[in-house]
Motif scaffolding. Structure first.
Motif, PDB file in Angstrom:
ATOM      1  N   LEU A 189     106.835 -60.366 125.492  1.00  0.00           N
ATOM      2  CA  LEU A 189     105.810 -59.458 126.013  1.00  0.00           C
ATOM      3  C   LEU A 189     104.697 -59.239 124.993  1.00  0.00           C
ATOM      4  CD1 LEU A 189     108.128 -56.891 127.804  1.00  0.00           C
ATOM      5  CD2 LEU A 189     106.373 -58.288 128.918  1.00  0.00           C
ATOM      6  N   LEU A 190     105.053 -59.105 123.737  1.00  0.00           N
ATOM      7  CA  LEU A 190     104.044 -58.914 122.702  1.00  0.00           C
ATOM      8  C   LEU A 190     103.174 -60.161 122.554  1.00  0.00           C
ATOM      9  CD1 LEU A 190     106.145 -56.980 120.050  1.00  0.00           C
ATOM     10  CD2 LEU A 190     104.076 -56.138 121.167  1.00  0.00           C
ATOM     11  N   GLU A 191     103.766 -61.343 122.707  1.00  0.00           N
ATOM     12  CA  GLU A 191     102.974 -62.571 122.681  1.00  0.00           C
ATOM     13  C   GLU A 191     101.997 -62.602 123.848  1.00  0.00           C
ATOM     14  OE1 GLU A 191     105.952 -65.590 122.749  1.00  0.00           O
ATOM     15  OE2 GLU A 191     106.175 -65.659 120.557  1.00  0.00           O
ATOM     16  N   GLN A 192     102.468 -62.188 125.014  1.00  0.00           N
ATOM     17  CA  GLN A 192     101.602 -62.135 126.190  1.00  0.00           C
ATOM     18  C   GLN A 192     100.458 -61.152 125.981  1.00  0.00           C
ATOM     19  OE1 GLN A 192     103.847 -61.441 129.765  1.00  0.00           O
ATOM     20  NE2 GLN A 192     102.042 -61.435 131.090  1.00  0.00           N
ATOM     21  N   PHE A 193     100.761 -60.004 125.365  1.00  0.00           N
ATOM     22  CA  PHE A 193      99.738 -59.007 125.072  1.00  0.00           C
ATOM     23  C   PHE A 193      98.683 -59.581 124.124  1.00  0.00           C
ATOM     24  CE2 PHE A 193      97.983 -55.758 122.295  1.00  0.00           C
ATOM     25  CZ  PHE A 193      97.539 -54.798 123.193  1.00  0.00           C
ATOM     26  N   ALA A 194      99.122 -60.199 123.035  1.00  0.00           N
ATOM     27  CA  ALA A 194      98.187 -60.732 122.039  1.00  0.00           C
ATOM     28  C   ALA A 194      97.291 -61.797 122.650  1.00  0.00           C
ATOM     29  CB  ALA A 194      98.961 -61.295 120.851  1.00  0.00           C
ATOM     30  N   GLN A 195      97.847 -62.657 123.492  1.00  0.00           N
ATOM     31  CA  GLN A 195      97.036 -63.692 124.140  1.00  0.00           C
ATOM     32  C   GLN A 195      95.992 -63.068 125.070  1.00  0.00           C
ATOM     33  OE1 GLN A 195     100.051 -66.073 126.030  1.00  0.00           O
ATOM     34  NE2 GLN A 195     100.783 -66.945 124.095  1.00  0.00           N
ATOM     35  N   GLY A 196      96.379 -62.013 125.784  1.00  0.00           N
ATOM     36  CA  GLY A 196      95.453 -61.367 126.704  1.00  0.00           C
ATOM     37  C   GLY A 196      94.313 -60.639 126.022  1.00  0.00           C
ATOM     38  N   MET A 197      94.520 -60.229 124.778  1.00  0.00           N
ATOM     39  CA  MET A 197      93.467 -59.505 124.057  1.00  0.00           C
ATOM     40  C   MET A 197      92.262 -60.380 123.762  1.00  0.00           C
ATOM     41  SD  MET A 197      93.749 -56.257 123.567  1.00  0.00           S
ATOM     42  CE  MET A 197      92.629 -55.991 122.178  1.00  0.00           C
ATOM     43  N   ASP A 198      92.427 -61.702 123.785  1.00  0.00           N
ATOM     44  CA  ASP A 198      91.271 -62.586 123.573  1.00  0.00           C
ATOM     45  C   ASP A 198      90.198 -62.329 124.630  1.00  0.00           C
ATOM     46  OD1 ASP A 198      92.482 -63.767 121.390  1.00  0.00           O
ATOM     47  OD2 ASP A 198      93.234 -65.501 122.508  1.00  0.00           O
ATOM     48  N   ALA A 199      90.621 -62.149 125.878  1.00  0.00           N
ATOM     49  CA  ALA A 199      89.658 -61.909 126.964  1.00  0.00           C
ATOM     50  C   ALA A 199      88.987 -60.555 126.808  1.00  0.00           C
ATOM     51  CB  ALA A 199      90.357 -62.004 128.315  1.00  0.00           C
ATOM     52  N   VAL A 200      89.721 -59.553 126.327  1.00  0.00           N
ATOM     53  CA  VAL A 200      89.154 -58.219 126.117  1.00  0.00           C
ATOM     54  C   VAL A 200      88.092 -58.279 125.029  1.00  0.00           C
ATOM     55  CG1 VAL A 200      89.680 -55.814 125.589  1.00  0.00           C
ATOM     56  CG2 VAL A 200      91.346 -57.193 126.842  1.00  0.00           C
ATOM     57  N   HIS A 201      88.395 -58.999 123.960  1.00  0.00           N
ATOM     58  CA  HIS A 201      87.445 -59.156 122.853  1.00  0.00           C
ATOM     59  C   HIS A 201      86.186 -59.881 123.338  1.00  0.00           C
ATOM     60  CE1 HIS A 201      86.971 -60.249 118.303  1.00  0.00           C
ATOM     61  NE2 HIS A 201      85.825 -59.906 118.857  1.00  0.00           N
ATOM     62  N   ALA A 202      86.361 -60.948 124.120  1.00  0.00           N
ATOM     63  CA  ALA A 202      85.214 -61.701 124.628  1.00  0.00           C
ATOM     64  C   ALA A 202      84.349 -60.837 125.546  1.00  0.00           C
ATOM     65  CB  ALA A 202      85.704 -62.942 125.375  1.00  0.00           C
ATOM     66  N   ALA A 203      84.985 -59.987 126.345  1.00  0.00           N
ATOM     67  CA  ALA A 203      84.229 -59.108 127.242  1.00  0.00           C
ATOM     68  C   ALA A 203      83.388 -58.113 126.454  1.00  0.00           C
ATOM     69  CB  ALA A 203      85.183 -58.377 128.180  1.00  0.00           C
ATOM     70  N   LEU A 204      83.915 -57.635 125.341  1.00  0.00           N
ATOM     71  CA  LEU A 204      83.145 -56.714 124.499  1.00  0.00           C
ATOM     72  C   LEU A 204      81.896 -57.402 123.956  1.00  0.00           C
ATOM     73  CD1 LEU A 204      83.042 -53.892 123.072  1.00  0.00           C
ATOM     74  CD2 LEU A 204      84.190 -54.995 121.145  1.00  0.00           C
ATOM     75  N   GLU A 205      82.045 -58.616 123.473  1.00  0.00           N
ATOM     76  CA  GLU A 205      80.898 -59.356 122.938  1.00  0.00           C
ATOM     77  C   GLU A 205      79.864 -59.636 124.021  1.00  0.00           C
ATOM     78  OE1 GLU A 205      80.323 -59.835 119.915  1.00  0.00           O
ATOM     79  OE2 GLU A 205      82.274 -59.642 118.899  1.00  0.00           O
ATOM     80  N   ASN A 206      80.302 -59.668 125.281  1.00  0.00           N
ATOM     81  CA  ASN A 206      79.406 -59.968 126.394  1.00  0.00           C
ATOM     82  C   ASN A 206      78.344 -58.888 126.601  1.00  0.00           C
ATOM     83  OD1 ASN A 206      78.693 -61.816 128.393  1.00  0.00           O
ATOM     84  ND2 ASN A 206      79.906 -60.786 129.967  1.00  0.00           N
ATOM     85  N   VAL A 207      78.553 -57.701 126.021  1.00  0.00           N
ATOM     86  CA  VAL A 207      77.543 -56.636 126.110  1.00  0.00           C
ATOM     87  C   VAL A 207      76.192 -57.142 125.596  1.00  0.00           C
ATOM     88  CG1 VAL A 207      76.876 -54.372 125.209  1.00  0.00           C
ATOM     89  CG2 VAL A 207      79.228 -54.773 125.951  1.00  0.00           C
ATOM     90  N   ARG A 208      76.229 -58.020 124.621  1.00  0.00           N
ATOM     91  CA  ARG A 208      74.993 -58.498 123.982  1.00  0.00           C
ATOM     92  C   ARG A 208      74.147 -59.376 124.906  1.00  0.00           C
ATOM     93  NH1 ARG A 208      75.661 -57.740 118.400  1.00  0.00           N
ATOM     94  NH2 ARG A 208      77.813 -57.387 117.718  1.00  0.00           N
ATOM     95  N   THR A 209      74.727 -59.900 125.968  1.00  0.00           N
ATOM     96  CA  THR A 209      74.061 -60.917 126.774  1.00  0.00           C
ATOM     97  C   THR A 209      72.743 -60.426 127.378  1.00  0.00           C
ATOM     98  OG1 THR A 209      76.215 -61.867 127.324  1.00  0.00           O
ATOM     99  CG2 THR A 209      74.348 -62.540 128.683  1.00  0.00           C
ATOM    100  N   TRP A 210      72.764 -59.236 127.995  1.00  0.00           N
ATOM    101  CA  TRP A 210      71.590 -58.743 128.707  1.00  0.00           C
ATOM    102  C   TRP A 210      71.140 -57.360 128.244  1.00  0.00           C
ATOM    103  CZ3 TRP A 210      68.682 -61.904 131.356  1.00  0.00           C
ATOM    104  CH2 TRP A 210      69.252 -63.034 131.945  1.00  0.00           C
TER     105      TRP A 210
END
Length: 370
Positions: A189-210
């Protein structure tokens, strides 16, 4: 931990799966009529007199959950726009806004100011009604000054919530298995959590787009700032000034839930005291999810006494949260500190000193390693 009990959708998470109504019952038509003209009224310096001229309307005809959310969305935006739309803040909110806003906020267990749940979680409509909600198929229902930068800042923030939604069932299972499961199950479960955090991090960076940093700092940020000293009087409700915190990502249940499940303790000041205080700005069921996870989890204790694989996976999961907080610190620097032209420990919209708060939250995260 049944997600439905906490008003969590298995696909959209803390974001409702369907948009709230884009129109209220006829008795509240004057509120709806203001929405398309809000930015023009602010620009023309006519909003305050317009709000003061409105009649006080009873909230008795607001019956459905969707209508309550839309009414709270509009009234909190009217309140913030009223306070911050002039050269100096207006420290009284007229009865036509203050009375129904305070009554509605009390009924819903929320705060009578624009906060994360109103600006981000519910402030959207679909562009194409035949497609699911996503950052590319949503726009805000109401804006202060308007424009793509303001629209995108809040839609992209909603995108962080959507990216984190698949992790909410994982968190619920983590809490459950920390009490009943094996080390191998917890590790998976912790491995699944860590892998899923990549998408959360990418979404945060997406604020810069527009969203341009300078535009955000000058034209968006001022309207979601909390009340200044000595507070704001809600006319027709109380003659005593009230102070409320401004809307901020700290009011999101998402990261607080991750911290709670992994037993990250923010005991330092101001991070710990602020994060506990802003739970009062979360929808009550979302707050309950955080608090129940915090009470029931034994993930860190299991990692401390568990296998080497469990310990390593737990620390890796913590690192993904720390990396997210690093990205948040960079975003705060680029969108607040740099446009201000200051090297001081600037304050965010929630009223905290950014470097102290974000740095303290990150230290608490890494300090939890086993």
């Amino acid at each position: 931990m049944a997600l439905a009990h906490y008003q969590v959708d298995p696909i959209t998470g803390f974001v409702p799966p369907l948009p709230i109504p884009d129109q209220l019952p006829a008795a509240y038509g004057a509120w709806d009529a203001l929405v398309p003209n809000l930015s023009a009224l602010i620009r023309a310096r006519r909003l305050r007199q317009t709000l003061r001229a409105l009649p006080v309307v009873d909230i008795g005809e607001i019956q459905t959950e969707g209508d309550r959310e839309r009414a709270l969305l509009l009234l909190t935006h009217f309140a913030n726009a009223h306070v911050w739309s002039g050269d100096t803040p207006e420290l009284t909110i007229p009865p036509a806004v203050a009375v129904p806003l305070c009554a509605l906020a009390e009924r819903m267990g929320r705060q009578p100011i624009a906060h994360y749940a109103t600006t981000t979680l519910i402030n959207w409509r679909l562009v194409n009604a035949d497609e699911p909600v996503s950052v590319d198929n949503a726009r805000t229902q109401i804006q202060f000054l308007g424009g793509v930068d303001e629209d995108w800042f809040f839609i992209a923030s909603m995108g962080v919530e959507l990216a984190g939604a698949p992790l909410l069932p994982v968190v619920a299972q983590l809490v459950l298995h920390s009490r009943e499961g094996s080390d191998a199950e917890l590790t998976a479960l912790l491995e699944q959590f860590a892998q899923g955090m990549d998408a959360v991090h990418a979404a945060l960076e997406n604020v810069r787009t527009w969203c341009d940093p300078a535009t955000y700092y000058r034209r968006v940020r001022p309207f979601v700032t909390g009340w200044p000293q000595p507070g704001v009087i809600y006319e027709g409700v109380s003659n005593e000034p009230r102070r409320y915190l401004g809307g901020s990502a700290g009011q999101s249940a998402l990261l607080q839930l991750f911290d709670a499940a992994l037993r990250v303790r923010h005991d330092d000041d101001p991070a710990g005291s602020y994060l506990r205080a802003v739970r009062e700005y979360m929808p009550p069921r979302h707050r309950a999810f955080v608090e129940d996870a915090e009470r029931d989890t034994q993930v860190r204790e299991r990692a401390q006494g568990g296998t080497a694989a469990l310990q390593a996976t737990y620390n890796a999961a913590l690192q993904t949260i720390a990396d997210f907080r690093d990205a948040h610190m960079r975003l705060a620097h680029d969108y607040i500190v740099s446009p201000s032209g200051s090297t001081r420990d600037m304050k965010g919209t929630g009223g905290t000193a950014l470097d102290s708060f974000l740095g303290g939250a990150r230290r608490s995260t890494t300090d939890a390693r086993v």
